[in-house]
Design a protein around this motif. Structure first.
Motif, PDB file in Angstrom:
ATOM      1  N   ASP A 107       0.844  -1.189   0.000  1.00  0.00           N
ATOM      2  CA  ASP A 107       0.000   0.000   0.000  1.00  0.00           C
ATOM      3  C   ASP A 107       0.880   1.241   0.000  1.00  0.00           C
ATOM      4  N   ILE A 108       0.936   1.933  -1.145  1.00  0.00           N
ATOM      5  CA  ILE A 108       1.806   3.106  -1.294  1.00  0.00           C
ATOM      6  C   ILE A 108       1.381   4.227  -0.361  1.00  0.00           C
ATOM      7  N   ASN A 109       0.087   4.344  -0.107  1.00  0.00           N
ATOM      8  CA  ASN A 109      -0.400   5.420   0.758  1.00  0.00           C
ATOM      9  C   ASN A 109      -0.138   5.155   2.235  1.00  0.00           C
ATOM     10  N   LYS A 110       0.595   4.102   2.529  1.00  0.00           N
ATOM     11  CA  LYS A 110       1.019   3.829   3.904  1.00  0.00           C
ATOM     12  C   LYS A 110       2.534   3.605   3.968  1.00  0.00           C
ATOM     13  N   LYS A 111       3.234   4.020   2.917  1.00  0.00           N
ATOM     14  CA  LYS A 111       4.684   3.838   2.850  1.00  0.00           C
ATOM     15  C   LYS A 111       5.371   4.597   3.982  1.00  0.00           C
ATOM     16  N   GLY A 112       6.299   3.916   4.640  1.00  0.00           N
ATOM     17  CA  GLY A 112       6.990   4.524   5.770  1.00  0.00           C
ATOM     18  C   GLY A 112       6.381   4.163   7.105  1.00  0.00           C
ATOM     19  N   THR A 113       5.294   3.386   7.081  1.00  0.00           N
ATOM     20  CA  THR A 113       4.658   2.900   8.305  1.00  0.00           C
ATOM     21  C   THR A 113       4.694   1.376   8.287  1.00  0.00           C
ATOM     22  N   PRO A 114       4.453   0.728   9.426  1.00  0.00           N
ATOM     23  CA  PRO A 114       4.430  -0.744   9.423  1.00  0.00           C
ATOM     24  C   PRO A 114       3.436  -1.328   8.430  1.00  0.00           C
TER      25      PRO A 114
END
Length: 423
Positions: A107-114
């Motif tokens: 999921d690109i819109n959650k990149k940088g999160t677990p």
């Protein structure tokens, strides 16, 4: 298009494959289960969407609609509810098999999160489409006879939808270029166009009758060309207006609900059996679409545990195009697609190559705040963020679905205002 980055295809070594299988096994046991909160929210949404429909069919037009026709609609509704629960049950099972075959994305819109590093199974639209087709085929036993005039067109509609599902799944697997994607719906629509035996005439709007000299104009092959173009638009417009959790399925649910209400209103307001049957035909396909889509939305709503894939967007778009064509309300259908038309116009410069078009035309995600920021890419998603400011992915999806509801309500209001004057 969806908010995903597909997994790399170079997972061929034994060690990597084993690690991937272990990872997907662990992942599938907890991310594809249906959380109670999502189930509760989808139940409330279902009641809200079906309330006006049930009011019209049981109360407002309860004594007007033919008893046999109402019986067929209710049988179809019962089969659709059955399809809803089957879809709910099959999605977690299919997710495991897709993960084993490395058909997952990030999921690109959650990149940088677990959550951005979680393997999310793709192409779950294949489950929805399969259940839909089974329900639609079983319904023939209860409604159509071997000599029914509608049976040929009904099966031709199912053939076009099935063809589109196949091409959509091929696209999910092979990642077909955009130029080829635009052609696929016209190929899938061929069974419907070849079997279509309805009229090819249009009613000239009353203000324009004096210019044309006739009230009814026969377009001949031009009408079938229009039907093919409508199928191309509907399938691709759902696919383009995407990129955040729940948007593809959510817009389908809203439009399908509006189509159901429109069909019941037309059946109740008409005394022509052929006209009533055309709109009932539409209901027979839209009810299973809405039921199975609601089941998928339970898993695809934020935070999404599955991706629907191009299989679903093509399937949903083709189904709505088919019911609009065979139900003879293509103008109204296009009005229901007003947000999609606006999104297409925004996207046209990039799709035509006049402006550079990135692979994913998604908003920027800030992992520190969890908010999305609109980019200069020509999509309604980015435009909404530029107009209303930064917001979370869930809030953005709700805003876009509210716009879809407003667009459908505007369509009903416009039809009411123009009745008797326009046509």
């Amino acid at each position: 298009m969806a908010s995903r980055k597909r997994a790399s295809s170079n997972l061929n070594t034994t060690s990597v494959s084993t690690a991937t299988q272990n990872n997907t096994t662990t992942h599938s046991t907890h991310t594809t289960l249906l959380p109670p909160t999502k189930a509760s929210n989808m139940l409330k949404l279902s009641l809200l969407l079906f309330l006006p429909y049930f009011y019209l069919i049981f109360y407002h037009y309860g004594n007007i609609i033919d008893a046999q026709l109402k019986r067929s609609i209710l049988i179809n509704a019962g089969l659709s509810i059955f399809g809803f629960f089957v879809t709910i049950r099959l999605i977690p099972v299919a997710s495991k098999y897709l993960l084993r075959r490395n058909m997952f994305g990030y999921d690109i819109n959650k990149k940088g999160t677990p959550q951005g590093s979680v393997h999310v199974p793709e192409s779950l639209g294949i489950v929805v489409a399969a259940v839909f087709l089974v329900v639609a085929i079983l319904f023939q036993y209860f409604n159509f006879t071997s000599d029914s005039n509608w049976l040929v067109e009904y099966n031709a509609a199912l053939a076009s939808i099935c063809f589109m599902v196949l091409l959509g799944f091929v696209d999910d697997v092979l990642d077909i270029p955009w130029r080829v994607k635009l052609v696929l719906p016209s190929i899938a629509a061929l069974p419907l166009l070849m079997a279509y035996a309805g009229h090819t005439t249009i009613i000239i709007p009353k203000p324009l009758v004096s210019y044309f000299g006739v009230e009814i104009l026969d377009l001949g092959w031009v009408y079938k060309l229009y039907m093919g173009l409508l199928a191309v638009f509907c399938t691709n417009s759902i696919n383009i207006h995407a990129g955040i959790n729940g948007l593809e399925v959510g817009q389908t649910v809203v439009i399908a609900s509006a189509i159901l209400v429109h069909n019941i209103m037309q059946i109740g307001a008409s005394t022509d059996p052929e006209y009533q049957q055309a709109h009932a035909f539409s209901i027979y396909l839209v009810q299973p679409l809405l039921a199975t889509s609601l089941a998928l939305l339970c898993f695809n709503w934020y935070p999404s545990s599955v991706f629907v894939g191009d299989t679903y967007t093509y399937f949903a778009g083709m189904t709505m195009a088919v019911v609009g064509i065979l139900g003879h309300f293509s103008e109204t259908l296009l009005l229901f697609f007003l947000p999609q038309i606006f999104n297409f116009l925004l996207s046209l410069p990039q799709l035509a190559g006049f402006i550079p078009c990135p692979r994913h035309r998604l908003p920027r995600f800030d992992p520190q705040t969890g908010l999305l920021t609109g980019t200069t890419d020509g999509t309604l998603v980015n435009l909404s963020l530029r107009l209303f400011g930064r917001m979370s992915e869930k809030s953005l999806c709700i805003v876009l679905l509210v716009l879809q509801v407003v667009g459908c309500c505007f369509c009903f209001m416009l039809r009411w205002i123009l009745t008797g004057w326009y046509k």
